[in-house]
Structures are given as structure tokens and as C-alpha cells.
Design a protein around this motif. Structure first.
Motif, PDB file in Angstrom:
ATOM      1  N   UNK A 103      22.055 -23.966  33.977  1.00 42.60           N
ATOM      2  CA  UNK A 103      23.158 -25.265  33.186  1.00 42.60           C
ATOM      3  C   UNK A 103      22.709 -25.162  31.927  1.00 42.60           C
ATOM      4  N   UNK A 104      23.404 -26.303  31.172  1.00 39.17           N
ATOM      5  CA  UNK A 104      22.984 -26.564  29.529  1.00 39.17           C
ATOM      6  C   UNK A 104      23.639 -25.858  28.940  1.00 39.17           C
ATOM      7  N   UNK A 105      24.383 -24.501  29.976  1.00 38.18           N
ATOM      8  CA  UNK A 105      24.706 -23.304  28.997  1.00 38.18           C
ATOM      9  C   UNK A 105      26.357 -22.729  28.966  1.00 38.18           C
ATOM     10  N   UNK A 106      26.799 -22.336  27.651  1.00 34.31           N
ATOM     11  CA  UNK A 106      28.010 -21.780  28.034  1.00 34.31           C
ATOM     12  C   UNK A 106      28.924 -23.388  29.055  1.00 34.31           C
ATOM     13  N   UNK A 107      29.880 -22.741  30.046  1.00 30.22           N
ATOM     14  CA  UNK A 107      30.776 -23.861  31.026  1.00 30.22           C
ATOM     15  C   UNK A 107      29.800 -25.106  31.680  1.00 30.22           C
ATOM     16  N   UNK A 108      27.659 -24.583  32.117  1.00 31.40           N
ATOM     17  CA  UNK A 108      27.613 -25.355  33.416  1.00 31.40           C
ATOM     18  C   UNK A 108      26.995 -26.851  32.104  1.00 31.40           C
ATOM     19  N   UNK A 109      26.853 -27.389  33.095  1.00 33.22           N
ATOM     20  CA  UNK A 109      26.522 -28.997  32.447  1.00 33.22           C
ATOM     21  C   UNK A 109      24.719 -29.176  33.160  1.00 33.22           C
ATOM     22  N   UNK A 110      24.483 -30.068  32.828  1.00 34.45           N
ATOM     23  CA  UNK A 110      23.243 -30.753  33.844  1.00 34.45           C
ATOM     24  C   UNK A 110      21.819 -29.827  33.257  1.00 34.45           C
ATOM     25  N   UNK A 111      20.910 -30.136  33.907  1.00 30.55           N
ATOM     26  CA  UNK A 111      19.529 -29.812  33.277  1.00 30.55           C
ATOM     27  C   UNK A 111      19.047 -29.037  34.497  1.00 30.55           C
ATOM     28  N   UNK A 112      18.473 -27.742  34.163  1.00 30.72           N
ATOM     29  CA  UNK A 112      18.032 -27.094  34.987  1.00 30.72           C
ATOM     30  C   UNK A 112      16.858 -27.840  35.692  1.00 30.72           C
ATOM     31  N   UNK A 113      16.311 -27.133  37.370  1.00 35.76           N
ATOM     32  CA  UNK A 113      15.712 -27.997  38.069  1.00 35.76           C
ATOM     33  C   UNK A 113      14.816 -27.405  37.934  1.00 35.76           C
ATOM     34  N   UNK A 114      13.786 -26.347  38.021  1.00 35.83           N
ATOM     35  CA  UNK A 114      12.334 -26.316  37.999  1.00 35.83           C
ATOM     36  C   UNK A 114      12.422 -25.703  36.515  1.00 35.83           C
TER      37      UNK A 114
END
Length: 125
Positions: A103-114
Motif C-alpha cells: 500500500x502506497x507503492x506502485x498501483x496500490x493506494x492507502x496505508x499499510x495496516x501493521x
């Protein structure tokens, strides 16, 4: 409980190297994506690099390309960040984080969970 333990930070002169480690435990899934992030004093947290242990995809932010290398030892549930040619602007607290995706890299938005607690990296002469 999910735990991510980052270590390996320290004080280094410009041009030096450090190797950060992130040991992951307690995740419900076996092949997470693990990312490194950093936060410099007075600045927002920013991404550095991420690796998917599912398909071995690797991402680097521009600041890390050519100088940093992310790798993993799945058997030891550990992800590494080898940092070479360090610059004063690399100074900050480095965090590792895990999620299903980078998440937050490449095609993935958002924030990592842990997220784990960070390790301090200081680059100064």
C-alpha cells in the motif's frame, strides 16, 4: 499479536552504509507485503521501499533507487533494507510495516495496516 521489530539503525557518516532488519510475527497470512518508511524531523512520513513476499514484486521510491536494496529471508520472517551511499537527507526514523499489498507503492493506494516501532538513522559528518 502482530509484531514488527525494526533494528539496525545508527549513526553513520555521509557515504556510509547501514542494513536495517524487520522481523515479522503474528500475521494471519504467510506472504505479506513488507514496506519501509521513514520520517525526518518536522516532515511527513514517506515511503522508501516495499517487497511482496507473495510474488516478489519490489518497489522503490525515487529517493532510494540505486542506493537502497530491499530483500527478504522468508524462513526467518525477516525483511532487510541495505542502505548504501547514505546522505544527510536520509536521516530519520525508519519504520517497517506489513499488509496484504504494498500500500502506497506502485498501483496500490492507502496505508499499510501493521506497523512496528522505528529505528533511528542519523547521517552526519
Amino acid at each position: 499479536d502482530v509484531q514488527l521489530q525494526a533494528s539496525g539503525g545508527g549513526f553513520v557518516q555521509p557515504g556510509g552504509s547501514l542494513r536495517l532488519s524487520c522481523v515479522i510475527s503474528g500475521l494471519a497470512f504467510d506472504t505479506p507485503a513488507v514496506g519501509w518508511f521513514r520520517q525526518a524531523p518536522g516532515k511527513e512520513r514517506e515511503g522508501v521501499s516495499c517487497i511482496s513476499l507473495f510474488d516478489d514484486s519490489i518497489y522503490y521510491k525515487d529517493s532510494a533507487k540505486g542506493r537502497f536494496t530491499i530483500s527478504s529471508n522468508i524462513a526467518k520472517n525477516t525483511v532487510f533494507l541495505q542502505m548504501n551511499s547514505l546522505k544527510p537527507e536520509d536521516t530519520g526514523v525508519y519504520y517497517c510495516a506489513a499488509d496484504y499489498y504494498c500500500s502506497g507503492y506502485g498501483p496500490y493506494s492507502g496505508t499499510m495496516d501493521y506497523w512496528g516501532k522505528g529505528t533511528q538513522v542519523t547521517v552526519s559528518s
